[in-house]
Design a protein around this motif. Sequence first.
Motif, PDB file in Angstrom:
ATOM      1  N   LEU A  21      36.620  39.175  59.615  1.00 19.90           N
ATOM      2  CA  LEU A  21      36.552  38.208  58.507  1.00 19.90           C
ATOM      3  C   LEU A  21      35.198  38.267  57.801  1.00 19.90           C
ATOM      4  O   LEU A  21      35.128  38.133  56.577  1.00 19.90           O
ATOM      5  CB  LEU A  21      36.801  36.786  59.048  1.00 19.90           C
ATOM      6  N   LEU A  25      34.901  38.675  53.890  1.00 20.39           N
ATOM      7  CA  LEU A  25      34.425  37.563  53.067  1.00 20.39           C
ATOM      8  C   LEU A  25      33.257  38.013  52.198  1.00 20.39           C
ATOM      9  O   LEU A  25      33.203  37.693  51.007  1.00 20.39           O
ATOM     10  CB  LEU A  25      34.019  36.405  53.984  1.00 20.39           C
ATOM     11  N   TYR A  28      34.623  40.066  49.355  1.00 19.28           N
ATOM     12  CA  TYR A  28      35.320  39.315  48.305  1.00 19.28           C
ATOM     13  C   TYR A  28      34.375  38.399  47.530  1.00 19.28           C
ATOM     14  O   TYR A  28      34.585  38.174  46.341  1.00 19.28           O
ATOM     15  CB  TYR A  28      36.502  38.545  48.893  1.00 19.28           C
ATOM     16  N   ILE A  29      33.336  37.904  48.197  1.00 17.28           N
ATOM     17  CA  ILE A  29      32.342  37.127  47.452  1.00 17.28           C
ATOM     18  C   ILE A  29      31.648  38.036  46.443  1.00 17.28           C
ATOM     19  O   ILE A  29      31.449  37.688  45.279  1.00 17.28           O
ATOM     20  CB  ILE A  29      31.318  36.482  48.408  1.00 17.28           C
ATOM     21  N   LEU A  31      32.908  40.761  45.122  1.00 16.36           N
ATOM     22  CA  LEU A  31      33.869  41.105  44.068  1.00 16.36           C
ATOM     23  C   LEU A  31      33.979  39.977  43.041  1.00 16.36           C
ATOM     24  O   LEU A  31      33.992  40.214  41.832  1.00 16.36           O
ATOM     25  CB  LEU A  31      35.236  41.379  44.711  1.00 16.36           C
ATOM     26  N   ALA A  32      34.039  38.753  43.531  1.00 15.92           N
ATOM     27  CA  ALA A  32      34.143  37.598  42.632  1.00 15.92           C
ATOM     28  C   ALA A  32      32.858  37.446  41.827  1.00 15.92           C
ATOM     29  O   ALA A  32      32.889  37.193  40.615  1.00 15.92           O
ATOM     30  CB  ALA A  32      34.415  36.338  43.449  1.00 15.92           C
TER      31      ALA A  32
END
Lengths: 309, 310
Positions: A21, A25, A28-29, A31-32
Motif C-alpha cells: 500500500l 499510495l 497515486y499521490i 500522479l494526482a
Amino acid sequence: MDWRQLWEICSAPDNVPIVGLIPLLIFYIYLAWKQAKANDELIGELETSPAMAKTHHRKTWPFRPGWQKEIHVWPFLLRIEFLAAIIVTIILMVWSITLSAPLEEPSNPNLTMNPAKAPWYFLGLQEMLVYFDPWIAGVVMPTLIIVGLMVIPYIDTNPLGSGYYTWKQRKFAIGTFMFGFVILWVAMIIIGTFIRGPGWQWFWPGQTWDHNRLIYEVNRDLPDLFGLTSNLAKAIFGAIVVGGYYLAGGFLVHALFRRYNPKDYQRMSLLQYSIMMFFWLTMVALPLKMLLRLAFNIKYVWITPWFNV
Amino acid sequence: MPEENGNGKNGNRVGLLERVKAGVKEDVQSLKTDMPAKAKEQIEGLKDPTKTQVFTSIFRHKHDDTPRNRALGVLSNVFLHLHPAKINRDAVRYSYTWGMGGITFYLFIVLTFTGVLLMFYYHPSKVQAFRDVLYLEHDVPFGKLLRNMHRWAAHLMVIAVWLHMFRVFLTGSYKKPREFNWNIGVLLLVFTLLLSFTGYLLPDDQLGFWAVTVGTNMARATPLLGHEGPFGKMLGMTPYNDVRFGLLGGSIVDANALLRSYIWHCIGIPIVASVLMIVHFWRVRKDGGISGPAPVMLTSEADKPRRKVE
C-alpha cells in the motif's frame, strides 16, 4: 539493528498488503499531484487572459477542432477494462502462488496472542486505544468517520474542482482529507503494523521484540495537575476544558477560515458551517490528545463517574 | 384370366414394386446429388457463423465494423449496458480514473467465485472449521491456491476501495449532482471492511480468533448498548444481553460467533453490498456518467454554473 525481526514483520503474509500500500499510495499521490499542478498552471494562464479562456478547451490534454468529442465504449473503454481484469488476475495468481495465506495454531481462548492485532485495516483504530477509551476509539470514532465522510458532499460548497485534479482551488478540502486519510488513517495503520510489538509497546523498526520489557510510565489525569480531588470538580473541570477546546478552537478556525476562504464562508449556511467546524475540530483533537499523552503523560482530560475522555 | 387379372392383385403387386423401386431410385439419386449440394451450401454458410440461426438468436445485431454495431454491442448486452454507448474521449484516460472502482468490482466477482468454491469444503463449526482449512491446504487439488487467492483478493479489494475513494475525493467527484452516490460509496466501503472482517474469523485459528476478540471487545464499550460503555450499566446491560452478545451470539467468541460471521460473510453482507452496488452503478449513469476529466473552471465562474442543474 535486528534485521531478522524487521524481515519477520515485513514479510508476515498479512502485512504484505500494507508493504504494498505504501508505494501504491505514494505513486497515486504523485500522479494526482502532477495532474493538479498541470491543471493549476492552465487555470493560472486562463485567469490572466480572458480571451484565451473563451476559446480554450480547458483541459491539459490536446484537443483539436475536428476531433470527435466522444468515442465508442466498445472498444475504447471495454478493452481497458478487459486488460485491467487480466492484469489483476495475473497479479493475484502470482501473489497466490508465491505467498501463502497465514494459518496459525487452532484458536485457543486460553492462549492469548501477544501482540493480539486486529486485521491490518483496523489497526489505526486499535492504535487509538492507546490514547482513548474503547468507547471512543472503537465505537464513537468509527461512527464519526463514517458520518463525517457522508456529510462531506453536503458541507463542501465550493463548486470549483469538480471533475479535475487541482490543489489551488480546493486547498482546504484536499488538505483536510489528506491529513485525515494519509496521517490519521494510513500512518496510524503503519505504526500499528510495524512499530507496535508485544504489550502494544513501541518498538522501532529493527528493534528486537522484547516480551518482558516493562515501561515505567506514570500517567496522570489533567485535573490532578490542578490539584482537583472531588469527582464533581473533576467532571466540571473536564467539561470546561473540552467545551473550551471547541469554543476556542472554533473561534480560531473561524478567524482563519473567514480570512483564507472568504467565498466558501459566504456560501456556507450556518448548519453547514457548524457541522464542518464540529468534524474538523474533532479530527484535530485526535493528534492533540496524542500529543498530550506522548509529551506530558496525560491520560484523561475529562473524568466523570460514567465515562472518561 | 381377366378375373384374375382383374382382381388387381397381381397387377397392383407389380405396380407397387415398380413404384417402390422407382422411389428408392429417386431417394438414392437425391442422396447422391441433393445432399452433397446441400452440405456444400451449408458448409459454405458455416464459414460465416454470424449468419447462423443460433448465433443471430444470441446476438441480435450484425457485427460489421460500423458505428451502429459498436453501439449495439454495448446496448444490447445486459452486462455491458451498464455503460453508455459513447463516452467523452478523455474519460478513458486512466491517469485520471485510476480504474480502481472497476477493479474493486472485478475483485468482488473474483471473491464471489473463489468464495463459492471454498464453501464446498468448509463447515462453519468449531469441530470442523480448522480441519477443513488444513484439508483444503493439503489435500484438495488447488485448494491452497484457492484459499490464497480469496485472501489476497480480499486485501487487494480493501486497498482498491480506499484508492477509489481517494481519487473520487481528489477530483471533487462527490460534488453536485453526485452527493448521494458518494454516500452509497461510503456505505460500500464500510461493507467491504465488514466483509473482510467477518471472513477473518472463519479459519478458526489463533490469528482470526484474537483479531475478532480484539475487534468485538470494543463493542462492550458501546455507549448505552454495551455493558462496559458509558451509561450501559444504567440501562441494564450485562455481558449476556448487550450489543456484543448480539454480534457474537454469546459472551465469548465461540461456535455461535463462528456461525454468525459465516452467515454474515457468505450471505448477509454480500446481498446488501450487491444491492448497494447496483444502486451505485445505476447512479453513476444517472448522475451524468464519470465526473471528468472535466474542463477546468475559473474562480470568476464559480457562482454561475455553466450547465444549469435542477
